[in-house]
Design a protein around this motif. Structure first.
Motif, mmCIF file in Angstrom:
data_model
loop_
_atom_site.group_PDB
_atom_site.id
_atom_site.type_symbol
_atom_site.label_atom_id
_atom_site.label_comp_id
_atom_site.label_asym_id
_atom_site.label_seq_id
_atom_site.Cartn_x
_atom_site.Cartn_y
_atom_site.Cartn_z
ATOM 1 N N THR A 283 0.900 -1.269 -0.098
ATOM 2 C CA THR A 283 -0.035 0.066 0.145
ATOM 3 C C THR A 283 0.611 1.237 0.087
ATOM 4 O O THR A 283 0.413 2.402 -0.252
ATOM 5 C CB THR A 283 -0.977 -0.028 1.308
ATOM 6 O OG1 THR A 283 -0.023 -0.185 2.404
ATOM 7 C CG2 THR A 283 -1.999 -1.135 1.222
ATOM 8 N N ARG A 284 2.218 1.131 0.098
ATOM 9 C CA ARG A 284 3.063 2.179 0.274
ATOM 10 C C ARG A 284 4.165 1.977 -0.463
ATOM 11 O O ARG A 284 4.695 1.042 -0.581
ATOM 12 C CB ARG A 284 3.453 2.720 1.759
ATOM 13 C CG ARG A 284 2.443 3.258 2.483
ATOM 14 C CD ARG A 284 2.098 4.594 2.093
ATOM 15 N NE ARG A 284 1.289 5.220 3.071
ATOM 16 C CZ ARG A 284 -0.117 5.316 2.578
ATOM 17 N NH1 ARG A 284 -0.661 4.826 1.572
ATOM 18 N NH2 ARG A 284 -0.709 6.155 3.518
ATOM 19 N N THR A 285 4.854 2.843 -1.326
ATOM 20 C CA THR A 285 6.205 2.840 -1.983
ATOM 21 C C THR A 285 7.027 4.030 -1.461
ATOM 22 O O THR A 285 6.649 4.909 -0.865
ATOM 23 C CB THR A 285 5.972 2.659 -3.297
ATOM 24 O OG1 THR A 285 5.268 4.112 -3.815
ATOM 25 C CG2 THR A 285 5.017 1.656 -3.896
ATOM 26 N N GLN A 304 7.570 8.842 0.984
ATOM 27 C CA GLN A 304 6.658 7.827 0.993
ATOM 28 C C GLN A 304 5.259 8.265 0.228
ATOM 29 O O GLN A 304 4.901 9.330 0.316
ATOM 30 C CB GLN A 304 6.298 7.679 2.550
ATOM 31 C CG GLN A 304 5.612 6.320 2.563
ATOM 32 C CD GLN A 304 5.104 5.777 4.069
ATOM 33 O OE1 GLN A 304 4.286 6.716 4.547
ATOM 34 N NE2 GLN A 304 5.536 4.915 4.405
ATOM 35 N N THR A 305 4.713 7.385 -0.740
ATOM 36 C CA THR A 305 3.852 7.687 -1.371
ATOM 37 C C THR A 305 2.849 6.360 -1.584
ATOM 38 O O THR A 305 3.136 5.228 -1.527
ATOM 39 C CB THR A 305 4.114 8.144 -2.904
ATOM 40 O OG1 THR A 305 3.016 8.394 -3.730
ATOM 41 C CG2 THR A 305 4.970 6.983 -3.447
ATOM 42 N N THR A 314 11.355 1.210 -8.619
ATOM 43 C CA THR A 314 10.724 1.368 -7.576
ATOM 44 C C THR A 314 10.968 0.783 -6.263
ATOM 45 O O THR A 314 11.245 -0.472 -6.315
ATOM 46 C CB THR A 314 9.075 1.384 -7.799
ATOM 47 O OG1 THR A 314 8.961 2.249 -9.012
ATOM 48 C CG2 THR A 314 8.055 1.777 -6.630
ATOM 49 N N PHE A 315 10.991 1.394 -5.080
ATOM 50 C CA PHE A 315 11.337 0.860 -3.743
ATOM 51 C C PHE A 315 9.947 0.399 -3.039
ATOM 52 O O PHE A 315 8.997 1.427 -3.047
ATOM 53 C CB PHE A 315 12.086 1.683 -3.015
ATOM 54 C CG PHE A 315 13.266 2.205 -3.747
ATOM 55 C CD1 PHE A 315 14.527 1.390 -3.851
ATOM 56 C CD2 PHE A 315 13.526 3.737 -4.005
ATOM 57 C CE1 PHE A 315 15.528 1.629 -4.373
ATOM 58 C CE2 PHE A 315 14.594 4.210 -4.595
ATOM 59 C CZ PHE A 315 15.721 3.296 -4.790
ATOM 60 N N TYR A 316 9.964 -0.930 -2.876
ATOM 61 C CA TYR A 316 8.730 -1.287 -2.321
ATOM 62 C C TYR A 316 8.828 -1.600 -0.672
ATOM 63 O O TYR A 316 7.708 -2.021 -0.232
ATOM 64 C CB TYR A 316 8.068 -2.566 -3.063
ATOM 65 C CG TYR A 316 7.576 -2.264 -4.297
ATOM 66 C CD1 TYR A 316 6.239 -1.828 -4.546
ATOM 67 C CD2 TYR A 316 8.615 -2.489 -5.477
ATOM 68 C CE1 TYR A 316 6.021 -1.580 -5.841
ATOM 69 C CE2 TYR A 316 8.217 -2.341 -6.666
ATOM 70 C CZ TYR A 316 6.715 -1.720 -6.892
ATOM 71 O OH TYR A 316 6.304 -1.252 -8.215
ATOM 72 N N ALA A 321 14.842 1.154 0.061
ATOM 73 C CA ALA A 321 15.236 2.417 -0.417
ATOM 74 C C ALA A 321 16.361 2.832 0.518
ATOM 75 O O ALA A 321 17.313 3.788 -0.231
ATOM 76 C CB ALA A 321 13.930 3.141 -0.211
ATOM 77 N N GLN A 322 16.359 2.783 1.781
ATOM 78 C CA GLN A 322 17.548 3.348 2.610
ATOM 79 C C GLN A 322 18.842 2.630 2.182
ATOM 80 O O GLN A 322 19.844 3.624 2.067
ATOM 81 C CB GLN A 322 16.949 2.895 4.125
ATOM 82 C CG GLN A 322 18.413 3.318 5.016
ATOM 83 C CD GLN A 322 17.767 4.236 5.881
ATOM 84 O OE1 GLN A 322 16.795 4.796 5.908
ATOM 85 N NE2 GLN A 322 18.654 4.481 7.080
ATOM 86 N N GLU A 323 18.723 1.511 1.809
ATOM 87 C CA GLU A 323 19.915 0.816 1.252
ATOM 88 C C GLU A 323 20.715 1.584 -0.089
ATOM 89 O O GLU A 323 21.748 1.764 0.059
ATOM 90 C CB GLU A 323 19.721 -0.582 0.810
ATOM 91 C CG GLU A 323 20.812 -1.328 0.521
ATOM 92 C CD GLU A 323 20.536 -2.833 -0.068
ATOM 93 O OE1 GLU A 323 21.080 -3.309 -0.956
ATOM 94 O OE2 GLU A 323 19.846 -3.408 0.627
ATOM 95 N N MET A 324 19.784 2.045 -0.894
ATOM 96 C CA MET A 324 20.214 2.711 -2.126
ATOM 97 C C MET A 324 20.474 3.979 -1.741
ATOM 98 O O MET A 324 21.518 4.648 -2.181
ATOM 99 C CB MET A 324 18.909 2.725 -3.198
ATOM 100 C CG MET A 324 19.341 3.520 -4.242
ATOM 101 S SD MET A 324 20.826 2.826 -5.465
ATOM 102 C CE MET A 324 19.887 1.548 -6.359
#
Length: 465
Positions: A283-285, A304-305, A314-316, A321-324
Motif C-alpha cells: 500500500t506504500r512505496t 513515501q507515497t 521503484t522501492f517497495y 530504499a534506505q540501502e540505495m
C-alpha cells in the motif's frame, strides 16, 4: 481408428496465446499409409484483427481474410475430412490446441490421436543440431517453399512424415508414440484421460477450468504434466475440491521459467481464479526525493507515497530504499547528514559512511557538493535502462525474450530459429505486450538477483543475436 491413416495439418493464427489465438489459414493433407490421397487448404476469417507482427511473419493480412469463410462455416467439413485419421503436425500440440479451441468455441468436442513430427524426428533421426521445420528440412534435403504459410509448411511436413514412416520399419516407434505410457493417477471425474496425455513435459503455464471454461486455477511449472499430476496425487482438501471442479485443462509452453512466472502472474491478475491465492501488493512505496535546504544545499531524503509506480527501480520497502540512499552517499562522497541518514547533528558521524568531504562543517563548497548530488540523482535515472533478457525458447533453436524499456516491463516474445536478429529494434515485432505490475517487478528483480546479468542484453550493445 486406423492408425495408418494420417491427417498432416498446419495452421496459421492471429497469435495471442491460449485465450486469443484464432485461425487464419489451414491446410490438411491426407495420407493412407505413405500415399497422399486428398488435400484441403483454405484461408479462414478469424473475426478479429490480425496484428502487424503476424502479417510480417505470415504475409496474411486483414484484407486477405475478409471474404474467407469463418470457421463455423467449414467446421463440419474439416471434422469429417479428418475423421478416423491420426492428427499429425510439426510441434503437434500447437496446431491441435488451436483447432480444438475453435471447435470448443462452437460447443463441439474435438478429440484425435496425435503424432508429433518433431518428437518422432528426434527419435528416428537423432543427433541433428535443430529440429525446427526449417532447419530439419535443410538438414535432410526436403524442399520447403512458401514458409510460414499453411500449405507450404504442410507439404514439407508430409515429405518428412513419409521419410519417417520408411525409417520406422514395422511401425514400432510410431505405434509407441500413439499409445504413450504415462503415470497412473486417480483423475478427477470430469477430466478425460486424453487431456492428461496431451500435457507436455516442458516449462510453461497450465490453466484449470470449470464446465463453463472459466479459469479457476492458474499455475506455472518446469514440467507441466508432472506438476498437473501432482495436484491430483495431493490428498489435501483444497486440491480435492480443485479437482472436483475442473473439467478442462489448458496449457501454454514457454521454454523459459521466467516467462512462465510472468504469465502466471498475468492470468491471476486478470481472472482472479478462485483457487489461487490473491496477489497482494504494497500500500506504500518509497522514492528518493531531493530539495534545496536553507543553506542552498541539495538534500536527499526518502519520500513515501501511496501511488504504485511500476518501474523496476521503484522501492517497495523502506529498507531497500534506505540501502540505495546509503549507496549513493558512499559512491558519490555525499554527507550522511544531508542524505537524511542522520538527524539532529551538527556534523555527520555515521558509523559506517566516512567519506564526507566536509560540507556539514563548512570545509566543502556548496557548489562543489551540489554538483556531486546532481550526478548521484542522474545515476538513478540512467539506471532505468532498456534491455532484453534472453532465454531458451519452446523448441531447439527458438529464443524467448523479456523486454524492459526505460525500467518498465513491456512483455515477452519468441524468436523463431530461422530469424536473423541484428539490432535491438528487430525484437519488437515478436513482442507480446503485457502490463507491468508490482508482481512483474518482483519476478524480474528476483530473476536478476539470482541469475545475474549473463542473459541480459542492453540497448546500446550492438550485437544482439
Amino acid at each position: 481408428m486406423k492408425n495408418n491413416i494420417y491427417a498432416v495439418i498446419d495452421v496459421e493464427t492471429t497469435g495471442g496465446g491460449i485465450s486469443g489465438n484464432r485461425l487464419t489459414e489451414i491446410c490438411i493433407v491426407l495420407l493412407d499409409g505413405n500415399e497422399v490421397t486428398d488435400k484441403y487448404t483454405s484461408l479462414i476469417n478469424p473475426e478479429k484483427i490480425i496484428p502487424h507482427q503476424i502479417t510480417s511473419l505470415t504475409g496474411i493480412d486483414n484484407e486477405m481474410v475478409a471474404d474467407a469463410p469463418k470457421f463455423h462455416e467449414v467446421a463440419d467439413y474439416i471434422d469429417n475430412f479428418i475423421r478416423g485419421a491420426v492428427f499429425v503436425a510439426h510441434n503437434v500440440n500447437f496446431d491441435y490446441n488451436v483447432l480444438r479451441n475453435e471447435f470448443r468455441a462452437l460447443g463441439k468436442d474435438f478429440k484425435r490421436k496425435k503424432l508429433c513430427t518433431v518428437r518422432l524426428s528426434r527419435k528416428l533421426i537423432p543427433g541433428l543440431f535443430s529440429y525446427s521445420l526449417g532447419k530439419l528440412c535443410s538438414s535432410i534435403n526436403i524442399p520447403l517453399e512458401n514458409r510460414h504459410r499453411a500449405e507450404g509448411d504442410t507439404d514439407a511436413t508430409v515429405i518428412l512424415l513419409q521419410k519417417l514412416l520408411k525409417l520406422d520399419e514395422g511401425g514400432k516407434v510410431i505405434t509407441s508414440f500413439l499409445h504413450p505410457h504415462s503415470k497412473n493417477a486417480t483423475l478427477p471425474p470430469h477430466i478425460p484421460a486424453e487431456q492428461i496425455n496431451d500435457l507436455p513435459e516442458d516449462p510453461g503455464i497450465y490453466l484449470f477450468k470449470d464446465r463453463q471454461h472459466k479459469i479457476i486455477y492458474a499455475g506455472k511449472a518446469k514440467n507441466i504434466k508432472k506438476r498437473v499430476l501432482s495436484h491430483f496425487y495431493d490428498k489435501k482438501s483444497k486440491e480435492y475440491h480443485l479437482g472436483q471442479e475442473t473439467s478442462y485443462i489448458d496449457f501454454e509452453t514457454t521454454g523459459s521459467e521466467l516467462i512462465a512466472l510472468l504469465l502466471e502472474s498475468d492470468y491471476i491478475r486478470k481472472h482472479y481464479p478462485k483457487h489461487n491465492r490473491a496477489q497482494k501488493k504494497p500500500t506504500r512505496t518509497y522514492q528518493i526525493i531531493n530539495y534545496i535546504n536553507q543553506r542552498g544545499i541539495i538534500q536527499l531524503a526518502l519520500g513515501q507515497t501511496s501511488k504504485i509506480e511500476d518501474s523496476v527501480y521503484t522501492f517497495y520497502s523502506r529498507a531497500r530504499a534506505q540501502e540505495m540512499l546509503e549507496k549513493l552517499c558512499e559512491d558519490f562522497n555525499l554527507c550522511p547528514k544531508y542524505c537524511t541518514l542522520q538527524s539532529n547533528v551538527k556534523s555527520c558521524s555515521h558509523y559506517r559512511i566516512k567519506n564526507c568531504k566536509g560540507i556539514c562543517t563548512g570545509v566543502e563548497a556548496v557548489d562543489d557538493y551540489n554538483k556531486k548530488v546532481k550526478k548521484a540523482i542522474l545515476s538513478l535515472s540512467t539506471e532505468k535502462e532498456t534491455y532484453i533478457i534472453k532465454e531458451r525458447g519452446r523448441e531447439p533453436g527458438e529464443q524467448s525474450f523479456v523486454l524492459i524499456k526505460g525500467g518498465r516491463y513491456q512483455g515477452y516474445g519468441f524468436v523463431e530459429p530461422d530469424a536473423q536478429i541484428c539490432s535491438f529494434e528487430e525484437y519488437e515485432p515478436y513482442l507480446k505486450l503485457q502490463e507491468p505490475t508490482f508482481h512483474t517487478h518482483q519476478i524480474i528483480n528476483s530473476y536478476l538477483n539470482k541469475k545475474g546479468m549473463g542473459n541480459v542484453v542492453k540497448r546500446e550493445e550492438s550485437t544482439m543475436a
